[in-house]
Design a protein around this motif. Structure first.
Motif, short mmCIF file in Angstrom:
data_model
loop_
_atom_site.label_atom_id
_atom_site.label_comp_id
_atom_site.label_asym_id
_atom_site.label_seq_id
_atom_site.Cartn_x
_atom_site.Cartn_y
_atom_site.Cartn_z
N ASP A 3 0.75 -1.34 -0.12
CA ASP A 3 -0.20 -0.18 0.24
C ASP A 3 0.89 1.17 0.24
O ASP A 3 0.42 2.23 -0.53
CB ASP A 3 -1.03 -0.12 1.35
CG ASP A 3 -2.06 -1.03 1.02
OD1 ASP A 3 -1.94 -1.75 0.16
OD2 ASP A 3 -2.65 -1.31 2.13
N ARG A 4 1.80 1.26 0.81
CA ARG A 4 2.65 2.36 0.87
C ARG A 4 3.43 2.83 -0.38
O ARG A 4 3.40 3.82 -0.98
CB ARG A 4 3.79 2.18 1.82
CG ARG A 4 4.69 3.55 2.22
CD ARG A 4 5.69 3.26 3.23
NE ARG A 4 6.94 4.10 3.13
CZ ARG A 4 7.84 4.00 3.70
NH1 ARG A 4 8.18 3.06 4.44
NH2 ARG A 4 8.76 4.97 3.61
N SER A 118 -13.52 10.62 7.16
CA SER A 118 -12.37 9.69 7.07
C SER A 118 -12.09 8.72 8.15
O SER A 118 -11.25 7.65 7.82
CB SER A 118 -11.21 10.67 7.06
OG SER A 118 -11.00 11.42 8.26
N PRO A 121 -14.72 3.90 7.24
CA PRO A 121 -14.05 3.20 6.01
C PRO A 121 -15.38 2.69 5.10
O PRO A 121 -15.25 2.77 3.81
CB PRO A 121 -13.67 1.70 6.39
CG PRO A 121 -13.15 2.04 7.74
CD PRO A 121 -14.15 3.02 8.32
N GLN A 125 -15.30 4.31 1.17
CA GLN A 125 -15.55 3.41 0.08
C GLN A 125 -16.76 4.08 -0.79
O GLN A 125 -16.59 3.97 -2.14
CB GLN A 125 -15.40 1.78 0.49
CG GLN A 125 -15.74 0.85 -0.77
CD GLN A 125 -14.18 1.23 -1.60
OE1 GLN A 125 -13.28 1.17 -0.81
NE2 GLN A 125 -14.32 1.28 -2.74
N GLU A 150 -2.75 5.00 10.47
CA GLU A 150 -3.06 3.75 9.49
C GLU A 150 -4.63 3.94 8.99
O GLU A 150 -4.75 3.76 7.53
CB GLU A 150 -3.07 2.43 9.98
CG GLU A 150 -1.71 2.14 10.51
CD GLU A 150 -0.69 1.99 9.53
OE1 GLU A 150 -1.00 1.83 8.36
OE2 GLU A 150 0.43 2.13 9.78
N LEU A 151 -5.71 4.56 9.51
CA LEU A 151 -6.93 4.90 9.04
C LEU A 151 -6.72 5.95 8.24
O LEU A 151 -7.52 5.90 7.05
CB LEU A 151 -7.81 5.35 10.23
CG LEU A 151 -9.08 5.37 10.25
CD1 LEU A 151 -9.79 3.97 9.65
CD2 LEU A 151 -10.02 5.64 11.45
N TRP A 152 -6.14 7.12 8.33
CA TRP A 152 -5.88 8.03 7.65
C TRP A 152 -5.20 7.88 6.33
O TRP A 152 -5.82 7.92 5.11
CB TRP A 152 -4.87 9.15 8.17
CG TRP A 152 -5.03 10.56 7.76
CD1 TRP A 152 -5.55 10.93 6.68
CD2 TRP A 152 -4.15 11.61 8.19
NE1 TRP A 152 -5.48 12.18 6.58
CE2 TRP A 152 -4.49 12.65 7.43
CE3 TRP A 152 -3.23 11.77 9.12
CZ2 TRP A 152 -3.65 13.90 7.81
CZ3 TRP A 152 -2.52 12.90 9.28
CH2 TRP A 152 -2.94 14.06 8.66
N GLY A 154 -5.37 4.62 4.97
CA GLY A 154 -6.47 3.67 4.26
C GLY A 154 -7.51 4.66 3.76
O GLY A 154 -7.87 4.21 2.61
N LEU A 157 -5.83 5.89 0.56
CA LEU A 157 -5.71 4.91 -0.34
C LEU A 157 -7.03 4.39 -1.27
O LEU A 157 -7.01 4.05 -2.28
CB LEU A 157 -5.02 3.64 0.55
CG LEU A 157 -4.72 2.36 -0.38
CD1 LEU A 157 -3.76 2.79 -1.72
CD2 LEU A 157 -4.20 1.26 0.42
N ARG A 158 -8.03 4.43 -0.69
CA ARG A 158 -9.45 4.23 -1.25
C ARG A 158 -9.40 5.12 -2.23
O ARG A 158 -10.08 5.01 -3.42
CB ARG A 158 -10.46 4.31 -0.07
CG ARG A 158 -10.64 3.07 0.64
CD ARG A 158 -11.58 3.13 1.93
NE ARG A 158 -11.48 2.17 2.88
CZ ARG A 158 -11.68 0.93 2.81
NH1 ARG A 158 -12.53 0.45 1.56
NH2 ARG A 158 -11.71 0.01 3.94
N ASN A 161 -7.19 4.27 -5.13
CA ASN A 161 -7.53 3.11 -5.64
C ASN A 161 -8.85 3.33 -6.95
O ASN A 161 -9.28 2.61 -7.65
CB ASN A 161 -7.99 1.96 -4.81
CG ASN A 161 -6.86 1.47 -4.20
OD1 ASN A 161 -5.85 1.49 -4.65
ND2 ASN A 161 -6.90 0.65 -3.11
#
Length: 365
Positions: A3-4, A118, A121, A125, A150-152, A154, A157-158, A161
């Motif tokens: 992911d990173r 944020s 999740p 999404q 990690e939530l931030w 993530g 990242l959504r 994606n």
């Protein structure tokens, strides 16, 4: 690919036509769009002072029902008018699929995602799914209300994606229980860690929500720029005292202009960056000390009330002697001078006694 690594791959810088790329990005406007005249008056004043991007909340998530929750879709027409009359880019907050589609259909240039959203999740999404096919839009993601990097990541990242590459983070601080100097605690080490993990990710600071008071906007903004943040998102209202939401943290366009013009842009960050970070940690520790002392004095006042009700004397000599001995030993175990801590605790005890006496003497005959 991790992911990173995926986030590191091809995020684009936050560059906009007409915005000087050599200066920190500034996004400004009212917390909420309240009326067409309020929106246009604020936007025209900000544009006159050189602001290129106008922000306004159309949908407002409120902690409790019954408060002002935004004007809804009609506010998007006002943002269109801002763009037409001033040439400014526009930005607004989105929290679900319908918000995204309505904002994009209205030509909003920048979408931001709030701290409550944020942290969810499922909501992230849903927003990401709505953004598919809109790869050129700019999306800024505020940190979640709780300090979870990690939530931030993530959440961003959504969005990534979904095909979006113009992504930025907004640091607005983290919610805490009780009374504090800041509305939302900065916890600067978290955006520092975010930058370490994703060096090319643009990070803006939201000093309005972090401070919660207009007098803190300038100092927080300076701290953010000293730490290498890429820009600021600040709440500005043509008549902030009459704002329908977050009145205390909004400034007039002229006040904002003064704040921006007094900010110092560091030209030699590479030689002082580590020192600035260390000093920032010192500031954080001092803020924590002040808050702990405030809580201690509140307890002292409760003790004073108890002593008043039970007709007890204020100073308990044996208790004081035992406490000083314990603190002395604890300090030395932590690598500090016992004598130093005795000096500190003596001052703290004297103030605690003063607080108790004030309670005992209140309403005295």
């Amino acid at each position: 690919m991790t992911d990173r690594q995926q986030l590191l791959q091809d995020i684009k810088p936050l560059s906009f036509d007409g915005v000087n790329p050599d200066k920190p990005l500034v996004i400004a406007g009212p917390c909420s769009a309240e009326s067409e005249s309020q929106v246009l008056d604020t936007a025209k004043s900000l544009a006159k002072n050189g602001i290129k991007i106008f922000r306004a909340g159309i949908w407002k998530p409120r902690t409790k029902p019954g408060g002002f929750e935004g004007v809804g879709i009609k506010g998007l027409l006002w943002l269109q008018e801002v763009k037409k009359e001033t040439g400014m880019l526009t930005a607004t907050e989105v929290a679900n699929h319908e918000h995204v589609i309505a904002a994009l259909d209205s030509g909003v240039d920048i979408l931001w995602i709030g701290a409550r959203t944020s942290a969810n999740p499922f909501a992230m999404q849903e927003i990401a799914d709505a953004l598919k096919g809109h790869n050129d839009v700019t999306v800024l993601v505020k940190n979640p209300v709780n300090p979870d990097i990690e939530l931030w990541i993530g959440a961003m990242l959504r969005i990534y994606n979904a095909g979006v590459r113009r992504i930025g983070a907004i640091h607005r601080g983290f919610s805490t229980y009780g009374k504090h100097l800041f509305r939302n605690e900065p916890q600067w080490h978290i955006p520092i860690e975010l930058h370490r993990r994703i060096p090319n990710l643009p990070i803006l600071c939201d000093p309005s929500h972090m401070g919660g008071k207009r007098e803190l906007i300038g100092p927080i903004s300076q701290q953010a720029l000293d730490m290498g943040f890429n820009g600021l998102i600040i709440e500005s209202h043509c008549n902030p005292d009459c704002a329908l939401s977050d009145a205390k943290q909004q400034v007039t366009p002229d006040s904002l202009n003064l704040i921006i013009n007094t900010l110092v842009l560091r030209q030699t960050k590479q030689s002082t960056e580590n020192l600035a970070l260390l000093r920032q940690h010192i500031d954080e520790c001092d803020n924590e000390l002040l808050e702990v002392l405030s809580r201690r004095m509140a307890i002292a006042r409760e003790i004073g009330q108890y002593k008043k009700e039970h007709n007890m004397q204020v100073v308990q000599a044996q208790r004081y002697s035992t406490m000083m001995s314990q603190r002395h030993n604890q300090a030395e175990e932590l690598g500090m001078s016992g004598d130093f801590i005795e000096t500190v605790m003596q001052a703290v005890h004297e103030e605690s006694v003063r607080q108790q006496i004030r309670v005992i003497n209140s309403n005295a005959l």
